[in-house]
Structures are given as structure tokens and as C-alpha cells.
Write a protein that holds these residues in place. Structure first.
Motif, short mmCIF file in Angstrom:
data_model
loop_
_atom_site.label_atom_id
_atom_site.label_comp_id
_atom_site.label_asym_id
_atom_site.label_seq_id
_atom_site.Cartn_x
_atom_site.Cartn_y
_atom_site.Cartn_z
N ARG A 1 -67.56 -59.94 22.97
CA ARG A 1 -68.83 -60.11 22.26
C ARG A 1 -68.65 -60.91 20.97
O ARG A 1 -69.50 -60.88 20.09
CB ARG A 1 -69.45 -58.74 21.96
CG ARG A 1 -70.08 -58.13 23.21
CD ARG A 1 -70.23 -56.64 23.11
NE ARG A 1 -71.14 -56.25 22.03
CZ ARG A 1 -71.35 -54.99 21.68
NH1 ARG A 1 -70.74 -54.02 22.30
NH2 ARG A 1 -72.18 -54.70 20.70
N SER A 2 -67.51 -61.61 20.88
CA SER A 2 -67.26 -62.39 19.66
C SER A 2 -67.79 -63.82 19.83
O SER A 2 -68.69 -64.06 20.64
CB SER A 2 -65.76 -62.38 19.37
OG SER A 2 -65.51 -62.86 18.09
N PHE A 3 -67.23 -64.76 19.12
CA PHE A 3 -67.71 -66.15 19.16
C PHE A 3 -67.48 -66.76 20.54
O PHE A 3 -66.56 -66.37 21.26
CB PHE A 3 -66.99 -66.97 18.09
CG PHE A 3 -67.19 -66.45 16.71
CD1 PHE A 3 -68.40 -66.64 16.05
CD2 PHE A 3 -66.19 -65.76 16.05
CE1 PHE A 3 -68.61 -66.14 14.78
CE2 PHE A 3 -66.39 -65.25 14.78
CZ PHE A 3 -67.60 -65.44 14.14
N GLN A 4 -68.32 -67.77 20.85
CA GLN A 4 -68.26 -68.38 22.19
C GLN A 4 -66.88 -68.93 22.52
O GLN A 4 -66.39 -68.79 23.63
CB GLN A 4 -69.28 -69.51 22.29
CG GLN A 4 -70.67 -69.01 22.65
CD GLN A 4 -71.68 -70.14 22.64
OE1 GLN A 4 -71.33 -71.31 22.70
NE2 GLN A 4 -72.95 -69.79 22.53
N ASN A 5 -66.24 -69.58 21.50
CA ASN A 5 -64.93 -70.19 21.81
C ASN A 5 -63.84 -69.13 22.02
O ASN A 5 -62.78 -69.43 22.56
CB ASN A 5 -64.52 -71.24 20.77
CG ASN A 5 -64.45 -70.68 19.38
OD1 ASN A 5 -64.44 -69.48 19.19
ND2 ASN A 5 -64.38 -71.57 18.39
N GLU A 6 -64.10 -67.90 21.58
CA GLU A 6 -63.16 -66.81 21.90
C GLU A 6 -63.45 -66.29 23.31
O GLU A 6 -62.52 -65.97 24.05
CB GLU A 6 -63.29 -65.68 20.87
CG GLU A 6 -62.69 -66.04 19.53
CD GLU A 6 -62.79 -64.94 18.50
OE1 GLU A 6 -62.72 -63.76 18.88
OE2 GLU A 6 -62.95 -65.26 17.31
N GLN A 7 -64.73 -66.24 23.66
CA GLN A 7 -65.09 -65.77 25.01
C GLN A 7 -64.47 -66.68 26.08
O GLN A 7 -64.04 -66.21 27.13
CB GLN A 7 -66.60 -65.76 25.18
CG GLN A 7 -67.29 -64.69 24.35
CD GLN A 7 -68.79 -64.82 24.35
OE1 GLN A 7 -69.35 -65.65 25.05
NE2 GLN A 7 -69.45 -64.01 23.55
N LEU A 8 -64.40 -67.98 25.78
CA LEU A 8 -63.84 -68.93 26.75
C LEU A 8 -62.38 -68.65 27.05
O LEU A 8 -61.87 -68.97 28.11
CB LEU A 8 -63.99 -70.37 26.22
CG LEU A 8 -65.39 -70.95 26.24
CD1 LEU A 8 -65.42 -72.31 25.56
CD2 LEU A 8 -65.90 -71.08 27.68
N GLN B 1 -74.62 -70.60 9.29
CA GLN B 1 -75.41 -70.08 10.43
C GLN B 1 -75.20 -70.97 11.66
O GLN B 1 -75.03 -70.48 12.78
CB GLN B 1 -76.89 -70.04 10.06
CG GLN B 1 -77.75 -69.40 11.12
CD GLN B 1 -79.15 -69.11 10.63
OE1 GLN B 1 -79.57 -69.63 9.59
NE2 GLN B 1 -79.87 -68.28 11.35
N GLU B 2 -75.18 -72.26 11.41
CA GLU B 2 -74.95 -73.21 12.51
C GLU B 2 -73.56 -73.01 13.12
O GLU B 2 -73.39 -72.99 14.33
CB GLU B 2 -75.08 -74.63 11.96
CG GLU B 2 -75.39 -75.66 13.02
CD GLU B 2 -75.69 -76.99 12.36
OE1 GLU B 2 -75.02 -77.95 12.72
OE2 GLU B 2 -76.56 -77.05 11.47
N THR B 3 -72.57 -72.82 12.24
CA THR B 3 -71.20 -72.61 12.71
C THR B 3 -71.11 -71.34 13.55
O THR B 3 -70.47 -71.32 14.60
CB THR B 3 -70.24 -72.48 11.51
OG1 THR B 3 -70.46 -73.56 10.63
CG2 THR B 3 -68.80 -72.46 11.94
N VAL B 4 -71.75 -70.27 13.05
CA VAL B 4 -71.67 -68.98 13.75
C VAL B 4 -72.28 -69.08 15.14
O VAL B 4 -71.73 -68.55 16.11
CB VAL B 4 -72.38 -67.88 12.92
CG1 VAL B 4 -72.57 -66.61 13.72
CG2 VAL B 4 -71.58 -67.58 11.66
N THR B 5 -73.41 -69.80 15.26
CA THR B 5 -74.08 -69.86 16.56
C THR B 5 -73.40 -70.82 17.53
O THR B 5 -73.50 -70.64 18.73
CB THR B 5 -75.56 -70.26 16.40
OG1 THR B 5 -75.63 -71.39 15.55
CG2 THR B 5 -76.39 -69.13 15.83
N THR B 6 -72.70 -71.83 17.00
CA THR B 6 -72.08 -72.79 17.92
C THR B 6 -70.61 -72.53 18.18
O THR B 6 -70.05 -73.05 19.13
CB THR B 6 -72.21 -74.24 17.39
OG1 THR B 6 -71.65 -74.28 16.07
CG2 THR B 6 -73.66 -74.69 17.35
N ALA B 7 -69.95 -71.70 17.33
CA ALA B 7 -68.48 -71.48 17.49
C ALA B 7 -68.18 -70.68 18.75
O ALA B 7 -68.94 -69.83 19.15
CB ALA B 7 -67.95 -70.74 16.28
#
Lengths: 228, 151
Positions: free
Chosen positions: A29-36, B145-151
Motif C-alpha cells: 500500500r506504499s508508493f507505486q514504484n515500490e508496488q512495482l 503532492q504531485e511527487t506523492v501521487t506519481t511516485a
């Protein structure tokens, strides 16, 4: 206790897979690049637990580990990640090599490192006057980032207890190599070190250390039955 | 390739010198500022410890401990930032503080900015010392906010 190499590798694979499942779930449930990284890692960890194609699975996990090391510019959780990587590398190489001498050398290296992980940790403490006097453990509780709650910091004001606990930890770590030559004494020692990791997990939140370190225990049980 | 070897070597040939000495311990504090860079809050500790954790909760944390493990990662980032400043460590700290703030029910004003500092705790004799060892620049919450949503 006689433990065959194949059984020891299988047991280590199962326990390491379980440790990786727990770690991977924490990132889902963390950042997208961690989910990958951690979604495929979760899947491969489950396959490792199932014992499915261990060479390819450990190879895939190793690749994801390297990607994660780049992502976090180092280990996410220091020593626990490093031990996890060491076990994974040894397991991968052991499956890669044909049964025989070199496979035993690789898995034996893991057992040796496990032994050193306790002995060296005891050695670097016992040469430090702060550890011998109990001050170091008082400091861990007084101001380090590790105690999981403020109420645990009261132990910093119990210097006699900290002195005793510090010496028990150092004696346990320094005596660990001798248990290799003590037959079933090794099982007792592994029970004590697992209890030590459990206490660290409860008091300092180091739960990843517990699961990763016990995953290496089959290697030392195998090495003992191999050389004794 | 060299970087990969650098990252792999400490695991393959480990030092195992855990807790050999108890050095200064970092804490991360953050502060919100308005569009004119005027503080709108006091410095707050990020992820402060609770007063008490029950044994039952400690047992649950044996299998599910994401917040604490992230805190330990941020301690590593803070130590790396002090030893050898990199954009990566600063970015990781900013991003995770911002995510926590953005998850709060009340939305933050768009023009707000965020900064953090690293406070070192250590003992000198019998005295406990707190010393600010690092202070970041200010970053607009909209950018974070942008970084958090795209990272």
C-alpha cells in the motif's frame, strides 16, 4: 540431529520465502514504484515457500533485490535486508551448482556467516568499556531511536538490570560458536538466540531480523551434522 | 555495474558490528510554512513513539509493522544525509512526511510549504543533548503532492 543438504536448503527457502512475504505485504500500500517491486516479489516469495522451481525463483528474487537496493540507495532495513540478501545469494548459488562439493561450500558459507553474525557482534561489544559497564544498553533505552514506546525508556534508569542484560547478550553471542561442537546444545543455543531476536522485535520493533535470521538456522544445523 | 557491486558487497561480506557503539541518534522534525515562508506550525516530530505499546500489539507487529519499519528506513536516510548529503535521502524524507500530511482529513492550503530538520540526541556525561544537525530548504506542498501521487 541429521539434516541433509537438500532438506536444509528447502527449509531455508520456505522460511526466507515467509519472511519476504511479510516484508512485501508491508510495501503493497506504499508508493507505486515500490508496488512495482514488491508485488512480483510477493508472488515469487510464495513460490519459494512452495518450493516451485527454486533456481528460477531465487534468481528472480535476487534481481528484484538488486532493483530495490537501487530504489532505496541501499538496504531498506539495514542488517535484516543484508542478511536476507546473503541467504538469497547463497540459496541461488547452491541451486545453481550441481550437487557436490561446491554446493556444500556455498551453503556452508551461509552457516559460517550466521556463526560470525553472533560472534563478531559479541566481540565488538565486549571490547567496548561502555558495553562492559552497562552504559551502552542504558543509552540504547535512554535516547536511541529503537525503543518502540516512551514507557520503555524507564529501563535506562535501571543500570544493574542493563549491566546484567548486556553481559547475558555478550556471553550468548560469544559462546555461540562453541555450541557447534555441543551436539544437541546447538538446538538449545538456537532457541536462545531466537528468543533474543524475539525480544529485540518486541522492544525495538526489529521484527524483520527475527524472521530473516531464523531462516538461516537450517544451514548451521546441516553444517553441524556434516562436520560432526 | 560498479554501483550494484557497491550495494551488494556489504551483504555478501558482512561486518556484523551491530550496536558496537551507541552514537548520536537522529529524530526528524517538520514544520509547515505559509506562502510568505512564515511558520504556521511549531516543529513537530515525525512519527513520534507512543507512550505505551501493549504486549498484544508487540505480537501483532511481529508480522505487520510497516509504519515502524518505515521509521527505521527514515533513520537510515537521516544518517546518510548527515554523513553524505544526497538528493535521494532528502527526497525520501520529504515524500513520506508529505504523504502523512496529505492523508489527514483536513486539506492543507495550496500555498503551504514544508521543511524538515534532523535533531541529534546524544549523551555527554550525564546530560542528554539535543542538537539540530541539518535543516532542509522549503518545498511547496503542491510539488510534493504531485511527487506523492506519481511516485
Amino acid at each position: 540431529m541429521i539434516l541433509m543438504l537438500d532438506s536444509a536448503m528447502r527449509a531455508t527457502g520456505f522460511m526466507l520465502g515467509f519472511a519476504f512475504v511479510l516484508q512485501s505485504l508491508e510495501h503493497i500500500r506504499s508508493f507505486q514504484n515500490e508496488q512495482l517491486i514488491f508485488l512480483p516479489r510477493l508472488l515469487l516469495a510464495l513460490l519459494l515457500m512452495a518450493g516451485f522451481q527454486p533456481l528460477w525463483v531465487t534468481g528472480g528474487l535476487l534481481l528484484l533485490y538488486i532493483i530495490a537496493l537501487h530504489r532505496f540507495q541501499g538496504p531498506y532495513n539495514g542488517g535484516a535486508d543484508r542478511m536476507g540478501l546473503l541467504i538469497l545469494c547463497c540459496l541461488f548459488l547452491a541451486y545453481l551448482l550441481p550437487p557436490g562439493y561446491w554446493r556444500e561450500v556455498v551453503f556452508g558459507y551461509l552457516a559460517l556467516q550466521l556463526l560470525l553474525s553472533y560472534f563478531v557482534a559479541g566481540l565488538v561489544k565486549v571490547v567496548n568499556p561502555d558495553w562492559r559497564s552497562g552504559t551502552a544498553l542504558c543509552d540504547v533505552f535512554r535516547f536511541s531511536a529503537y525503543p518502540v514506546s516512551e514507557s520503555l525508556r524507564v529501563y535506562a534508569d535501571a543500570p544493574r538490570l542493563m549491566w546484567l542484560m548486556g553481559w547475558l547478550v555478550m556471553i550468548l553471542e560469544l559462546l555461540f560458536p562453541l555450541s557447534m561442537f555441543a551436539g544437541r546444545g546447538l538446538l538449545v543455543m538456537l532457541g536462545l538466540t531466537a528468543a533474543f531476536h524475539f525480544a529485540n522485535a518486541c522492544l525495538f520493533g526489529l521484527n524483520r531480523f527475527f524472521w530473516v535470521w531464523i531462516a538461516a538456522y537450517p544451514s548451521i544445523l546441516w553444517l553441524q551434522s556434516r562436520i560432526m | 555495474m560498479m554501483k550494484t557491486i557497491q550495494l551488494l558487497l556489504p551483504a555478501l561480506v558482512p561486518a556484523w558490528n551491530f550496536f558496537d557503539s551507541i552514537g548520536p541518534s537522529p529524530r526528524i522534525h517538520y514544520q509547515l510554512l505559509d506562502g510568505q515562508s512564515k511558520p504556521v506550525s511549531d516543529w513537530c516530530e515525525y512519527h513520534p513513539r507512543p507512550q505505551h505499546v501493549s504486549f498484544g500489539k508487540m505480537l501483532r507487529r511481529m508480522v505487520w509493522n510497516p509504519r515502524w519499519n518505515e521509521t527505521l528506513f527514515l533513520v537510515s536516510c537521516a544518517e546518510r544525509l548527515l554523513a553524505e548529503p544526497t538528493a535521494h535521502s532528502e527526497h525520501e524524507i520529504f515524500k513520506r512526511i508529505a504523504r502523512t500530511l496529505l492523508q489527514q482529513p483536513e486539506p492543507l492550503p495550496r500555498e503551504q510549504q514544508l521543511r524538515f530538520r534532523i535533531v541529534l540526541l546524544y549523551r555527554e556525561g550525564s546530560e542528554l543533548i539535543e542538537e539540530t544537525a541539518y535543516e532542509s530548504g522549503m518545498v511547496a506542498m503542491t510539488a510534493l503532492q504531485e511527487t506523492v501521487t506519481t511516485a
